[in-house]
Write a protein that holds these residues in place. Sequence first.
Motif, PDB file in Angstrom:
ATOM      1  N   GLY A  80     -77.426  88.784  17.920  1.00 57.71           N
ATOM      2  CA  GLY A  80     -76.126  89.307  17.515  1.00 57.71           C
ATOM      3  C   GLY A  80     -75.211  89.526  18.695  1.00 57.71           C
ATOM      4  O   GLY A  80     -75.522  89.173  19.835  1.00 57.71           O
TER       5      GLY A  80
ATOM      6  N   GLN B 200     -69.959  94.592  18.555  1.00 62.47           N
ATOM      7  CA  GLN B 200     -68.560  94.622  18.131  1.00 62.47           C
ATOM      8  C   GLN B 200     -67.869  95.903  18.588  1.00 62.47           C
ATOM      9  O   GLN B 200     -66.714  95.855  19.020  1.00 62.47           O
TER      10      GLN B 200
ATOM     11  N   TYR C  87     -72.370  92.141  15.101  1.00 61.28           N
ATOM     12  CA  TYR C  87     -72.262  91.062  14.110  1.00 61.28           C
ATOM     13  C   TYR C  87     -73.498  90.183  14.192  1.00 61.28           C
ATOM     14  O   TYR C  87     -73.957  89.829  15.277  1.00 61.28           O
ATOM     15  N   SER C  88     -74.041  89.820  12.991  1.00 59.51           N
ATOM     16  CA  SER C  88     -75.165  88.886  12.919  1.00 59.51           C
ATOM     17  C   SER C  88     -75.061  88.134  11.604  1.00 59.51           C
ATOM     18  O   SER C  88     -74.972  88.735  10.530  1.00 59.51           O
ATOM     19  N   LYS C  89     -75.071  86.811  11.695  1.00 58.55           N
ATOM     20  CA  LYS C  89     -74.898  85.996  10.488  1.00 58.55           C
ATOM     21  C   LYS C  89     -76.080  86.109   9.538  1.00 58.55           C
ATOM     22  O   LYS C  89     -75.940  85.821   8.347  1.00 58.55           O
TER      23      LYS C  89
ATOM     24  N   ARG D 282     -75.613  88.241   6.332  1.00 56.95           N
ATOM     25  CA  ARG D 282     -74.774  87.835   5.205  1.00 56.95           C
ATOM     26  C   ARG D 282     -75.618  87.376   4.019  1.00 56.95           C
ATOM     27  O   ARG D 282     -75.364  87.769   2.874  1.00 56.95           O
TER      28      ARG D 282
ATOM     29  N   ARG E   9     -68.949  92.707   7.507  1.00 58.32           N
ATOM     30  CA  ARG E   9     -69.116  91.795   8.644  1.00 58.32           C
ATOM     31  C   ARG E   9     -69.851  92.468   9.796  1.00 58.32           C
ATOM     32  O   ARG E   9     -70.622  91.825  10.514  1.00 58.32           O
ATOM     33  N   ASP E  10     -69.633  93.764   9.992  1.00 56.84           N
ATOM     34  CA  ASP E  10     -70.223  94.486  11.109  1.00 56.84           C
ATOM     35  C   ASP E  10     -71.351  95.380  10.610  1.00 56.84           C
ATOM     36  O   ASP E  10     -71.175  96.133   9.647  1.00 56.84           O
TER      37      ASP E  10
END
Length: 523
Positions: free
Chosen positions: A132, A135, A156-158, A161, A222-223
């Motif tokens: 990540g 942020q 943030y880390s995809k 999601r 997102r965060d």
Amino acid sequence: MNKPAAVGSVLVLGLAAFVAGRYTSGSNTVQHSSSKRILYYVDPMHPAYHSDKPGIAPDCGMALEPVYEGEDPTARLQLPAGVVALSPEKQQLIGTRVETVAKSSGSRTLRTTGRVEADDNRVYRLTAVTDGRVQSLGDNPAGTLVKKDEVLASFYSKEFRNAEQAYLGSLTSVERLRNVGRDPDEKGGGDANLRINEEQLRALGMGDPQIKELGRTKQITRDIEVTSPVDGVVLERNISREQRFEGHVELYRIADLSKVWILADLLGDDAYLLRPGARVRVNVRELSRTITATVSSAPPLFDPVSRTLKLRLEADNPGFLLRPDMFVDVEFNSIAPAGVSVPAEAVLDSGMHKIVYVETSDNVFEPRTVEVGAAFGNRMTVKKGLEEGDRVVTAGNFMIDSESRMRTPAMTPTMKPASTNAMMGGRMRTDSSDMAADAAKATLKTAAATTREAATESTVDPACGMPLSAADVKSSKYTASYRGHKFVFCSANCKKKFEANPEKYTGEKAQTTSSAQAGIGAP
């Protein structure tokens, strides 16, 4: 007057002048000696014995010697090897201090230092599971007090999601079934799927407050927020703004300091004298506060750096007064070991033996081998070698020990060839030379015989330490046997003392004596 008569007259006058001068000098010497006042008479072998009049010493039958006014009385003493006599001026110069041996008291107070540490059972390590990027970052460096569920940072880390979408899908299905009056667990296991997706979010690093917020808003965030799990103190922060990090990196380390550990430094067996659950006083000098700690059930650990035992204490910490790495003063009471004790600095460790110096009489100090027991505080118990009432040197003993070693007789010349030839004999055997080996054996036998002869030339009375010649040993009528060894004495009084308490006199000196009488160095 003829010439021979004149020469004779000159010689007669010269001789008369010489005789007159000698007589005058002798008279002055006699007057000078007689002008000195005799203070007392002393036994040269037993300096503790004083007499107001001349006579014979009652112990060994030696003539008493006078001590004149202004004379150093130690100059008259004939002391055994190793025994040292020092004038009061010399003792003051080297800082000699003497203390009387006493029994250990029933209890004692020990004081030491301790270092505060966080309780390992209350330390939380917040670790990132996925890759990540930071942020945002709160104002919470190491040492900051934080509250439970307080947001520390966000990243943030995809990978979050997909987990968030699966959680929201399960949540929507459960709510739809409940709206039509059906139990989500009847078929399809909707409620079970919701719990699994929720656990996955928690495993990735999302806190419970944000999971609840996700379920309420149903908006994918997102965060990801990093929150504090407890009220505590930040011990370490390993991230900075806009930092990219990889998975399994520790982001924060937070400690709940409502309870802390105190590691107290103790020497010897002191750490084992405190039972688990014992109460200990802890003084925080910087805060002028005193708190109470409890001895932990965990055994003390040895620290190879400080060479001490680390005893763990557990203490409540209201208001987070104690912080990790603070130093405190620890004070506790414990039971003193039974027996007599001396200050630790009184004991000199020579490697093979532990010795103390005992003041046997005024200004006379004797080395004595002792067997020490447990140490407590700055004192040591003594199992053997000392009795209550003995006076031991507690300061200046290193200088006295140096003086004593100089008075100890060195190896006799007849013993040097023995060791030298022994080494030569060893080398000859290594060279595998038969003739050289035979010569070495012959030399060793000769050296051993010489050593036995030298060993029996003289010995000492084990009771008073008086040197005895070989003739004295052979003709003496004062002898005693103890544990298979024969001991010779200079007088009936010394023999009586020995027979009353033989263990007191069968120390290192007595063992050497008995070995000499038995014939040291026999092949």
